[in-house]
Structure formats: structure tokens, C-alpha cells
Design a protein around this motif. Structure first.
Motif, PDB file in Angstrom:
ATOM      1  N   SER A  55      28.401 -29.121 -42.742  1.00 49.28           N
ATOM      2  CA  SER A  55      29.170 -29.274 -41.505  1.00 49.28           C
ATOM      3  C   SER A  55      30.329 -28.287 -41.426  1.00 49.28           C
ATOM      4  N   ASP A  56      30.435 -27.428 -42.406  1.00 53.00           N
ATOM      5  CA  ASP A  56      31.497 -26.418 -42.390  1.00 53.00           C
ATOM      6  C   ASP A  56      30.897 -25.044 -42.085  1.00 53.00           C
ATOM      7  N   PRO A  57      31.525 -24.292 -41.187  1.00 53.11           N
ATOM      8  CA  PRO A  57      30.966 -23.005 -40.772  1.00 53.11           C
ATOM      9  C   PRO A  57      30.769 -22.017 -41.923  1.00 53.11           C
ATOM     10  N   TYR A  58      31.722 -21.951 -42.820  1.00 54.16           N
ATOM     11  CA  TYR A  58      31.560 -21.018 -43.925  1.00 54.16           C
ATOM     12  C   TYR A  58      30.435 -21.439 -44.849  1.00 54.16           C
ATOM     13  N   ARG A  59      30.330 -22.727 -45.061  1.00 54.95           N
ATOM     14  CA  ARG A  59      29.257 -23.191 -45.946  1.00 54.95           C
ATOM     15  C   ARG A  59      27.891 -22.960 -45.318  1.00 54.95           C
ATOM     16  N   LEU A  60      27.829 -23.104 -44.013  1.00 54.98           N
ATOM     17  CA  LEU A  60      26.563 -22.826 -43.345  1.00 54.98           C
ATOM     18  C   LEU A  60      26.230 -21.345 -43.432  1.00 54.98           C
ATOM     19  N   ARG A  61      27.240 -20.510 -43.364  1.00 52.18           N
ATOM     20  CA  ARG A  61      26.999 -19.073 -43.502  1.00 52.18           C
ATOM     21  C   ARG A  61      26.483 -18.744 -44.891  1.00 52.18           C
ATOM     22  N   ILE A  62      27.037 -19.403 -45.881  1.00 49.07           N
ATOM     23  CA  ILE A  62      26.568 -19.177 -47.248  1.00 49.07           C
ATOM     24  C   ILE A  62      25.087 -19.538 -47.356  1.00 49.07           C
ATOM     25  N   VAL A  63      24.755 -20.715 -46.814  1.00 50.02           N
ATOM     26  CA  VAL A  63      23.374 -21.181 -46.897  1.00 50.02           C
ATOM     27  C   VAL A  63      22.434 -20.213 -46.192  1.00 50.02           C
ATOM     28  N   ARG A  64      22.838 -19.748 -45.034  1.00 48.48           N
ATOM     29  CA  ARG A  64      21.965 -18.830 -44.297  1.00 48.48           C
ATOM     30  C   ARG A  64      21.815 -17.501 -45.015  1.00 48.48           C
ATOM     31  N   ALA A  65      22.917 -17.034 -45.590  1.00 50.50           N
ATOM     32  CA  ALA A  65      22.842 -15.766 -46.308  1.00 50.50           C
ATOM     33  C   ALA A  65      21.926 -15.898 -47.521  1.00 50.50           C
ATOM     34  N   LEU A  66      22.032 -17.012 -48.214  1.00 47.15           N
ATOM     35  CA  LEU A  66      21.173 -17.210 -49.382  1.00 47.15           C
ATOM     36  C   LEU A  66      19.716 -17.345 -48.964  1.00 47.15           C
ATOM     37  N   ALA A  67      19.500 -18.025 -47.857  1.00 45.23           N
ATOM     38  CA  ALA A  67      18.126 -18.209 -47.389  1.00 45.23           C
ATOM     39  C   ALA A  67      17.509 -16.874 -46.995  1.00 45.23           C
ATOM     40  N   ALA A  68      18.352 -15.963 -46.498  1.00 45.95           N
ATOM     41  CA  ALA A  68      17.838 -14.683 -46.034  1.00 45.95           C
ATOM     42  C   ALA A  68      17.663 -13.686 -47.175  1.00 45.95           C
ATOM     43  N   SER A  69      18.182 -14.042 -48.335  1.00 53.85           N
ATOM     44  CA  SER A  69      18.128 -13.113 -49.463  1.00 53.85           C
ATOM     45  C   SER A  69      16.992 -13.455 -50.414  1.00 53.85           C
ATOM     46  N   THR A  70      16.357 -12.434 -50.913  1.00 52.58           N
ATOM     47  CA  THR A  70      15.274 -12.684 -51.869  1.00 52.58           C
ATOM     48  C   THR A  70      15.806 -12.848 -53.286  1.00 52.58           C
ATOM     49  N   VAL A  71      17.046 -12.466 -53.492  1.00 51.33           N
ATOM     50  CA  VAL A  71      17.630 -12.557 -54.838  1.00 51.33           C
ATOM     51  C   VAL A  71      18.903 -13.385 -54.799  1.00 51.33           C
ATOM     52  N   PRO A  72      19.285 -13.971 -55.929  1.00 54.25           N
ATOM     53  CA  PRO A  72      20.548 -14.722 -55.976  1.00 54.25           C
ATOM     54  C   PRO A  72      21.721 -13.821 -55.607  1.00 54.25           C
ATOM     55  N   MET A  73      22.760 -14.431 -55.075  1.00 47.38           N
ATOM     56  CA  MET A  73      23.934 -13.657 -54.688  1.00 47.38           C
ATOM     57  C   MET A  73      25.163 -14.228 -55.391  1.00 47.38           C
ATOM     58  N   ASN A  74      26.071 -13.343 -55.726  1.00 49.25           N
ATOM     59  CA  ASN A  74      27.287 -13.833 -56.382  1.00 49.25           C
ATOM     60  C   ASN A  74      28.298 -14.290 -55.346  1.00 49.25           C
ATOM     61  N   CYS A  75      29.351 -14.918 -55.825  1.00 46.41           N
ATOM     62  CA  CYS A  75      30.326 -15.509 -54.911  1.00 46.41           C
ATOM     63  C   CYS A  75      31.040 -14.452 -54.086  1.00 46.41           C
ATOM     64  N   GLY A  76      31.307 -13.326 -54.711  1.00 46.91           N
ATOM     65  CA  GLY A  76      31.985 -12.260 -53.990  1.00 46.91           C
ATOM     66  C   GLY A  76      31.203 -11.791 -52.779  1.00 46.91           C
ATOM     67  N   ASP A  77      29.900 -11.720 -52.943  1.00 43.85           N
ATOM     68  CA  ASP A  77      29.038 -11.294 -51.833  1.00 43.85           C
ATOM     69  C   ASP A  77      29.089 -12.276 -50.674  1.00 43.85           C
ATOM     70  N   LEU A  78      29.519 -13.487 -50.956  1.00 37.67           N
ATOM     71  CA  LEU A  78      29.466 -14.561 -49.970  1.00 37.67           C
ATOM     72  C   LEU A  78      30.852 -15.058 -49.593  1.00 37.67           C
ATOM     73  N   SER A  79      31.835 -14.185 -49.718  1.00 39.33           N
ATOM     74  CA  SER A  79      33.219 -14.616 -49.502  1.00 39.33           C
ATOM     75  C   SER A  79      33.693 -14.465 -48.069  1.00 39.33           C
ATOM     76  N   PHE A  80      33.039 -13.609 -47.305  1.00 38.10           N
ATOM     77  CA  PHE A  80      33.385 -13.408 -45.902  1.00 38.10           C
ATOM     78  C   PHE A  80      34.872 -13.114 -45.725  1.00 38.10           C
ATOM     79  N   GLY A  81      35.447 -12.440 -46.715  1.00 38.55           N
ATOM     80  CA  GLY A  81      36.842 -12.040 -46.599  1.00 38.55           C
ATOM     81  C   GLY A  81      37.853 -13.150 -46.820  1.00 38.55           C
ATOM     82  N   ARG A  82      37.405 -14.324 -47.170  1.00 37.65           N
ATOM     83  CA  ARG A  82      38.328 -15.431 -47.390  1.00 37.65           C
ATOM     84  C   ARG A  82      38.814 -15.429 -48.835  1.00 37.65           C
ATOM     85  N   PRO A  83      39.935 -16.095 -49.081  1.00 35.55           N
ATOM     86  CA  PRO A  83      40.470 -16.137 -50.451  1.00 35.55           C
ATOM     87  C   PRO A  83      39.488 -16.769 -51.428  1.00 35.55           C
ATOM     88  N   LYS A  84      39.546 -16.306 -52.657  1.00 36.74           N
ATOM     89  CA  LYS A  84      38.610 -16.779 -53.664  1.00 36.74           C
ATOM     90  C   LYS A  84      38.728 -18.272 -53.898  1.00 36.74           C
TER      91      LYS A  84
END
Lengths: 118, 118
Positions: free
Chosen positions: A26-55
Motif C-alpha cells: 500500500s506504499d508507493p515506494y514499496r510498489l515501485r520496488i516490487v514492480r522493478a524486481l518483477a521487471a528484472s531478470t536478476v536480483p537487484m541491490n538496495c541502492g538500485d531500488l532507492s529512487f533517490g530516497r535516504p538509505k
DNA sequence: TCGTTTGTTCGATAAGAATGGAACTAGTCC
DNA sequence: GGACTAGTTCCATTCTTATCGAACAAACGA
């Protein structure tokens, strides 16, 4: 839900809760993470999925997704690699991820690409 | 999202947000409401769906579900009748409701009947 | 060992959501 | 009008969640 080899806690299939999954999604950033992972054939690290937000913020979001059983994290060197737990989710809630990701077979228009209300 | 004839605000198909739907479904009582409505062939009033909770609390939950587009409410006399907006949801997010309700075709075990973590 | 990278944990603050009693509104029936 | 019913709105309280800087930890290379 014991801590696995890589030091992260992941729920096992039997303890998945639909409410927790919905809350996680139900959170926009978390949904973005899920979509990005679904679209990727390989695992992604947290940095790749940060969308410019603080760590620290994103680390929080990853923890929610992990606790809900949506993604799985392993350490590889200094990086934490994430992947969707698609197999488990599909077994437990068939069709759910497909519906979320818009994998409908039918054209369905532009539908779930928008992340924030227009 | 104008107030319709019966005085309630319902979003129209174009403005549905997946985040809002997930948030709406992340509460155990709201999920119970949705399942009860899905299992019913006729609209149900709020009293039928109160689960013994105070009216003001449930009114709050109905508003969330309405605002997310999950259900539709109309007045009939003193009662407010609710129904799932299944057609719209199925058009916009095909497979989502089926997955939530466990309409999978395959046996899938006991899966989503549990509302609270065991 | 020192510095760098990657991410977590801690802690404080702010924002949001749930809860439920009390007052209120709208229908219905007498 | 008066009583009754079904829900909503208002309000205060409590609980939960999000945010983000700062400190920390672990792995790695020089």
C-alpha cells in the motif's frame, strides 16, 4: 521465520498473511520496488531500488516487504540482493502478483503503470 | 468522484489507485467485509457487516472501502446497502479480486480463510 | 590498518489511521 | 409530532507508520 544463512528473517509459506502483504503493497515506494524486481531478470541491490530516497527510509521499506514475504534478501559481499518471492506468492495466492503487475493476457489499457494518483 | 444520487462519493474507474485498494484491504475487518460481500448474492447493509464492533468504527471502515472503490453504497430507506464493485475492479485490475478471494480454480488448500495470523 | 562502499539500527519527530462515545441526521411508522 | 432505527459525523485519544540524520557494522581493496 528464523533468520536464514544470510542473516535476514523471511517468513515461510505457511505464515503468510494477506493483510500484511496488502499493507506492504500500500506504499508507493514499496510498489515501485516490487514492480522493478518483477521487471528484472536478476536480483537487484538496495541502492538500485532507492529512487533517490535516504538509505534509512528505504531500509525500512525493504524490511516491511521482507517481513510480509514479498521479497527475499541475501548478502553478496557488501551488497544486499533482493528478489521477488514470486514462486511462493503464486503458490499461496495464485494470480495475485499477476494481477498487481498487470499480467492479464488481455490488453487492459494503460492500467497499472501509474504509481501516484494523476 | 461526485456524490451520486444516494449521497455517497464513489470514485470512478479512471481514478482507482492500487495503493488505496491495498490499504483498504490491509485491515482485517475490511477484508471480512469484502469476503462477506463476495460470498453474498445480494447487497448487505452495514449492520449485517458490523461483526459486533461499534457503529462509528465500522462506518469508518466502510468509508475507506468506498473511497478506494472497493464497494458501492446506496440508501434504501434507513439502511445503507453495500455491494462489491466487482465489475469495475475486474476491468481495471483483472484477477485481483479472484486472487484475494481464492477463486483460483486449483485446490490451493486452506489458503486465505485465515484473517489473523495464527 | 585505513578508507570506502553498502546497508542496518537507533532515536526523535511528525503524520496518519483506528477506536469508540456522544451528538446528530434521515427515514419510517404510529 | 414522537418514538424508533440505521448510519454518519464529530471529537479526543491512542496506536501505528513514515521520515531521515547520525551512528554503527560488515565486506572489501589498497
Amino acid at each position: 521465520m528464523a533468520r536464514d544463512e544470510s542473516g535476514f528473517s523471511h517468513p515461510d509459506e505457511g505464515t503468510l498473511s494477506l493483510e500484511a502483504i496488502f499493507h506492504a503493497l500500500s506504499d508507493p515506494y514499496r510498489l515501485r520496488i516490487v514492480r522493478a524486481l518483477a521487471a528484472s531478470t536478476v536480483p537487484m541491490n538496495c541502492g538500485d531500488l532507492s529512487f533517490g530516497r535516504p538509505k534509512s527510509s528505504m531500509s525500512h521499506h525493504f524490511r516491511i516487504l521482507r517481513a510480509a514475504g514479498v521479497l527475499h534478501t541475501t548478502s553478496q559481499g557488501v551488497e544486499h540482493m533482493n528478489r521477488l518471492r514470486r514462486d511462493m506468492l503464486d503458490r499461496r495466492f495464485p494470480g495475485l502478483m499477476a494481477a498487481i503487475l498487470g499480467e492479464t493476457g488481455q490488453p487492459a489499457g494503460d492500467h497499472p503503470r501509474r504509481l501516484t494518483p494523476a
